[in-house]
Design a protein around this motif. Structure first.
Motif, PDB file in Angstrom:
ATOM      1  N   ARG A  60      51.369   9.026 -73.986  1.00 31.85           N
ATOM      2  CA  ARG A  60      50.029   8.932 -74.916  1.00 31.85           C
ATOM      3  C   ARG A  60      50.796   7.555 -75.675  1.00 31.85           C
ATOM      4  O   ARG A  60      51.530   7.720 -75.995  1.00 31.85           O
ATOM      5  N   GLY A  61      49.749   6.371 -75.564  1.00 29.20           N
ATOM      6  CA  GLY A  61      51.011   5.455 -76.457  1.00 29.20           C
ATOM      7  C   GLY A  61      51.436   3.729 -75.766  1.00 29.20           C
ATOM      8  O   GLY A  61      51.717   3.617 -76.317  1.00 29.20           O
ATOM      9  N   ASP A  62      50.992   4.627 -74.537  1.00 29.56           N
ATOM     10  CA  ASP A  62      52.124   3.558 -73.846  1.00 29.56           C
ATOM     11  C   ASP A  62      51.425   2.265 -72.946  1.00 29.56           C
ATOM     12  O   ASP A  62      49.480   2.496 -73.172  1.00 29.56           O
ATOM     13  N   LEU A  63      51.684   1.543 -73.535  1.00 30.06           N
ATOM     14  CA  LEU A  63      50.612   0.153 -73.510  1.00 30.06           C
ATOM     15  C   LEU A  63      50.522  -0.171 -71.696  1.00 30.06           C
ATOM     16  O   LEU A  63      51.206   0.005 -70.871  1.00 30.06           O
ATOM     17  N   ILE A  64      49.037   0.517 -71.389  1.00 34.31           N
ATOM     18  CA  ILE A  64      48.443   0.215 -69.957  1.00 34.31           C
ATOM     19  C   ILE A  64      48.410  -1.134 -69.812  1.00 34.31           C
ATOM     20  O   ILE A  64      47.676  -1.785 -68.471  1.00 34.31           O
ATOM     21  N   GLY A  65      47.482  -2.415 -70.635  1.00 35.47           N
ATOM     22  CA  GLY A  65      47.097  -3.544 -70.372  1.00 35.47           C
ATOM     23  C   GLY A  65      46.400  -4.327 -71.238  1.00 35.47           C
ATOM     24  O   GLY A  65      46.521  -3.688 -72.852  1.00 35.47           O
ATOM     25  N   PHE A  66      46.335  -5.470 -71.220  1.00 35.17           N
ATOM     26  CA  PHE A  66      46.008  -5.770 -72.916  1.00 35.17           C
ATOM     27  C   PHE A  66      43.840  -7.029 -72.193  1.00 35.17           C
ATOM     28  O   PHE A  66      43.094  -6.717 -71.037  1.00 35.17           O
ATOM     29  N   VAL A  67      43.529  -7.021 -73.910  1.00 30.96           N
ATOM     30  CA  VAL A  67      42.247  -6.740 -73.415  1.00 30.96           C
ATOM     31  C   VAL A  67      41.632  -8.170 -72.983  1.00 30.96           C
ATOM     32  O   VAL A  67      42.512  -9.346 -73.286  1.00 30.96           O
ATOM     33  N   GLY A  68      40.283  -8.389 -72.611  1.00 28.81           N
ATOM     34  CA  GLY A  68      40.227  -9.304 -71.838  1.00 28.81           C
ATOM     35  C   GLY A  68      38.261  -9.689 -71.975  1.00 28.81           C
ATOM     36  O   GLY A  68      37.746  -8.951 -72.830  1.00 28.81           O
ATOM     37  N   SER A  69      37.683 -10.067 -70.309  1.00 27.12           N
ATOM     38  CA  SER A  69      36.608 -10.186 -71.528  1.00 27.12           C
ATOM     39  C   SER A  69      36.276 -10.134 -70.040  1.00 27.12           C
ATOM     40  O   SER A  69      35.045 -10.451 -68.991  1.00 27.12           O
ATOM     41  N   THR A  70      36.425 -10.000 -68.831  1.00 26.45           N
ATOM     42  CA  THR A  70      35.984  -9.527 -66.777  1.00 26.45           C
ATOM     43  C   THR A  70      35.068  -8.769 -66.128  1.00 26.45           C
ATOM     44  O   THR A  70      34.780  -7.527 -67.835  1.00 26.45           O
ATOM     45  N   GLY A  71      34.482  -9.237 -65.844  1.00 26.31           N
ATOM     46  CA  GLY A  71      33.338  -7.807 -65.301  1.00 26.31           C
ATOM     47  C   GLY A  71      32.199  -8.443 -66.712  1.00 26.31           C
ATOM     48  O   GLY A  71      31.902  -9.427 -66.821  1.00 26.31           O
ATOM     49  N   ARG A  72      31.157  -7.243 -66.985  1.00 25.09           N
ATOM     50  CA  ARG A  72      29.632  -7.189 -67.130  1.00 25.09           C
ATOM     51  C   ARG A  72      30.461  -7.356 -68.437  1.00 25.09           C
ATOM     52  O   ARG A  72      30.062  -6.455 -69.481  1.00 25.09           O
ATOM     53  N   SER A  73      30.771  -8.292 -69.236  1.00 26.43           N
ATOM     54  CA  SER A  73      30.786  -8.637 -70.613  1.00 26.43           C
ATOM     55  C   SER A  73      30.646 -10.233 -71.867  1.00 26.43           C
ATOM     56  O   SER A  73      31.077 -10.957 -70.860  1.00 26.43           O
ATOM     57  N   GLU A  74      30.500  -9.522 -72.629  1.00 25.47           N
ATOM     58  CA  GLU A  74      29.848 -11.174 -73.539  1.00 25.47           C
ATOM     59  C   GLU A  74      30.825 -12.232 -74.200  1.00 25.47           C
ATOM     60  O   GLU A  74      30.952 -12.868 -74.118  1.00 25.47           O
ATOM     61  N   ALA A  75      31.767 -11.026 -74.509  1.00 22.22           N
ATOM     62  CA  ALA A  75      32.878 -11.272 -74.915  1.00 22.22           C
ATOM     63  C   ALA A  75      34.527 -10.656 -75.495  1.00 22.22           C
ATOM     64  O   ALA A  75      33.814  -9.255 -74.731  1.00 22.22           O
ATOM     65  N   PRO A  76      35.194 -11.333 -75.428  1.00 13.12           N
ATOM     66  CA  PRO A  76      36.413 -10.729 -74.821  1.00 13.12           C
ATOM     67  C   PRO A  76      36.541  -8.746 -76.133  1.00 13.12           C
ATOM     68  O   PRO A  76      36.386  -8.993 -77.306  1.00 13.12           O
ATOM     69  N   HIS A  77      36.858  -8.230 -75.604  1.00 12.82           N
ATOM     70  CA  HIS A  77      36.800  -6.553 -75.866  1.00 12.82           C
ATOM     71  C   HIS A  77      37.027  -5.246 -75.556  1.00 12.82           C
ATOM     72  O   HIS A  77      37.217  -6.043 -73.834  1.00 12.82           O
ATOM     73  N   LEU A  78      37.478  -4.428 -75.850  1.00 14.09           N
ATOM     74  CA  LEU A  78      37.552  -3.145 -74.921  1.00 14.09           C
ATOM     75  C   LEU A  78      36.835  -2.422 -74.511  1.00 14.09           C
ATOM     76  O   LEU A  78      36.249  -2.020 -75.699  1.00 14.09           O
ATOM     77  N   HIS A  79      35.890  -2.421 -73.434  1.00 13.36           N
ATOM     78  CA  HIS A  79      34.656  -0.481 -73.481  1.00 13.36           C
ATOM     79  C   HIS A  79      35.607   0.278 -72.664  1.00 13.36           C
ATOM     80  O   HIS A  79      35.957   0.054 -72.288  1.00 13.36           O
ATOM     81  N   TYR A  80      35.751   1.315 -74.258  1.00 10.28           N
ATOM     82  CA  TYR A  80      36.407   2.604 -73.535  1.00 10.28           C
ATOM     83  C   TYR A  80      35.482   4.211 -73.318  1.00 10.28           C
ATOM     84  O   TYR A  80      34.673   4.261 -74.118  1.00 10.28           O
ATOM     85  N   GLU A  81      36.024   4.505 -72.418  1.00 13.38           N
ATOM     86  CA  GLU A  81      34.933   5.752 -71.883  1.00 13.38           C
ATOM     87  C   GLU A  81      36.007   7.002 -71.851  1.00 13.38           C
ATOM     88  O   GLU A  81      37.072   6.779 -71.479  1.00 13.38           O
ATOM     89  N   ILE A  82      34.924   7.993 -72.214  1.00 11.67           N
ATOM     90  CA  ILE A  82      35.747   9.213 -71.449  1.00 11.67           C
ATOM     91  C   ILE A  82      35.222   9.631 -70.664  1.00 11.67           C
ATOM     92  O   ILE A  82      33.813  10.440 -71.051  1.00 11.67           O
ATOM     93  N   PHE A  83      35.008  10.463 -69.338  1.00 13.55           N
ATOM     94  CA  PHE A  83      34.930  11.436 -68.987  1.00 13.55           C
ATOM     95  C   PHE A  83      35.999  12.806 -68.925  1.00 13.55           C
ATOM     96  O   PHE A  83      36.362  13.049 -68.959  1.00 13.55           O
ATOM     97  N   LYS A  84      34.700  14.144 -69.275  1.00 15.73           N
ATOM     98  CA  LYS A  84      35.176  15.522 -68.706  1.00 15.73           C
ATOM     99  C   LYS A  84      34.603  16.095 -67.713  1.00 15.73           C
ATOM    100  O   LYS A  84      32.948  15.986 -67.975  1.00 15.73           O
ATOM    101  N   ASP A  85      35.002  16.576 -66.488  1.00 12.59           N
ATOM    102  CA  ASP A  85      34.279  17.109 -65.785  1.00 12.59           C
ATOM    103  C   ASP A  85      33.299  16.287 -64.882  1.00 12.59           C
ATOM    104  O   ASP A  85      32.460  16.476 -64.753  1.00 12.59           O
ATOM    105  N   GLY A  86      34.123  14.781 -64.979  1.00 14.12           N
ATOM    106  CA  GLY A  86      32.630  13.852 -64.029  1.00 14.12           C
ATOM    107  C   GLY A  86      32.038  13.380 -65.400  1.00 14.12           C
ATOM    108  O   GLY A  86      31.173  12.207 -64.944  1.00 14.12           O
ATOM    109  N   SER A  87      31.707  14.275 -66.351  1.00 14.56           N
ATOM    110  CA  SER A  87      30.075  13.801 -67.275  1.00 14.56           C
ATOM    111  C   SER A  87      30.621  13.112 -68.374  1.00 14.56           C
ATOM    112  O   SER A  87      31.976  13.077 -68.648  1.00 14.56           O
TER     113      SER A  87
END
Ligand SMILES: [Zn+2]
Length: 323
Positions: A264-291
């Protein structure tokens, strides 16, 4: 010197000495001795009922001392029972509840020993009751301690597991967001930035300039760090175990590789705007048991109650997501 006895013989008209036969003497002597022995026995018997010998006195004192010691031990046992009852109470009502284990019923903790009479060899003495009761008490105490000790072993395992779970599950915000102004869009129905239609937004968007560091929100293993999922662009997925996965999308650059272990807290990457993105931002999701579930409920590791409320307010605004 015994008296010499005479008798008057009417035939010879003279006194004659009474000759005692030897047998008769012996008989009298025997009776006398037997009598003496008999009375001696009676005397000793009666005396022994009322008069104590020094040995008896010493034994009696010892017995009395023993009884006193038994009473003292019983008092100490009562103290030990109280302490143990206190531990059991805390075990059932705090520890086991906290670690989601069922409380151990009183009956199970204090169960006696059914079936055979374990104390048969202690029966039949004046102080049998005291000794048997004390033995029973200490046996039950001993069993209670074993049950309690096993319970604590169980709690230790659960605590270790809980610690692992707590370290693993996503519990912080994936970008530095001290003033909480980076929240752009929450989880829920939002208008699509490209089509403007209302649709489900399955994560949280954090606005941030390109190159802003992104942190792993919990311990785990990087299972994906690629751009092969449509829409997400360059993205990372971390498997945290216990059914949890977190996803970080639209990255500018990676700082980890697939199969890499992260904390927890390790630096894993940097914010960008690749893929279906309108402006630089981080889209963050959490899955629990696949949902996918709402990430807002997973920031307890880094937010105060007030901060959380502020974030919640931001997140529930029905604005346009950045996708
Ligand atoms: Zn988004």
């Amino acid at each position: 010197m015994s008296k010499v006895k005479y008798y008057y013989d009417s035939e010879s008209l003279s006194y004659k000495k009474i000759e005692r036969k030897k047998r008769t003497t012996f008989k009298y002597a025997s009776f006398f001795i037997l009598g003496c022995v008999f009375f001696a026995f009676i005397f000793v018997f009666i005396a022994s009922q009322y008069i104590e010998s020094p040995k008896e006195k010493a034994l009696k004192r010892e017995l009395h001392n023993m009884q006193l010691q038994f009473e003292l031990i019983n008092k100490k046992m009562a103290e030990a029972e109280t302490v143990l009852a206190n531990i059991e109470d805390r075990d059932n009502n705090i520890y086991r509840v906290y670690f989601e284990a069922n409380p151990i019923p009183e009956a199970q903790r204090k169960a006696g020993f059914g079936g055979i009479n374990r104390y048969k060899n202690l029966e039949g003495f004046d102080n049998s009751k005291l000794i048997i009761e004390s033995n029973k008490r200490i046996d039950i105490l001993q069993k209670q301690i074993v049950v309690q000790s096993k319970s604590l072993d169980e709690i230790a395992v659960l605590a270790e597991e809980k610690e692992k779970i707590l370290a693993a599950i996503p519990a912080i915000q994936p970008v530095s967001n001290e003033d909480l102004t980076r929240m752009a869009s929450g989880y829920g129905m939002r208008s699509d930035p490209f089509t403007k239609a209302r649709k489900m937004h399955w994560g949280m968007d954090f606005t941030a300039p390109r190159g802003t560091p992104i942190y792993a929100s919990g311990d785990g293993i990087v299972v994906r760090a690629d751009s092969r999922s449509s829409g997400y662009g360059k993205h990372i997925r971390i498997n945290h175990g216990f059914g949890y996965t977190s996803l970080y999308a639209h990255l500018y650059k990676y700082n980890v590789k697939k199969n890499q272990k992260v904390k927890r807290g390790d630096l894993i990457g940097f914010v960008g705007s690749t893929g279906r993105s309108e402006a630089p931002h981080l889209h963050y999701e959490i899955f629990k048991d696949g949902s996918r579930i709402n990430p807002i409920n997973f920031y307890y590791g880094s937010l105060t109650a007030e901060e959380f409320n502020k974030l919640l307010e931001h997140a529930s605004l029905e604005n346009q997501s950045l996708d």
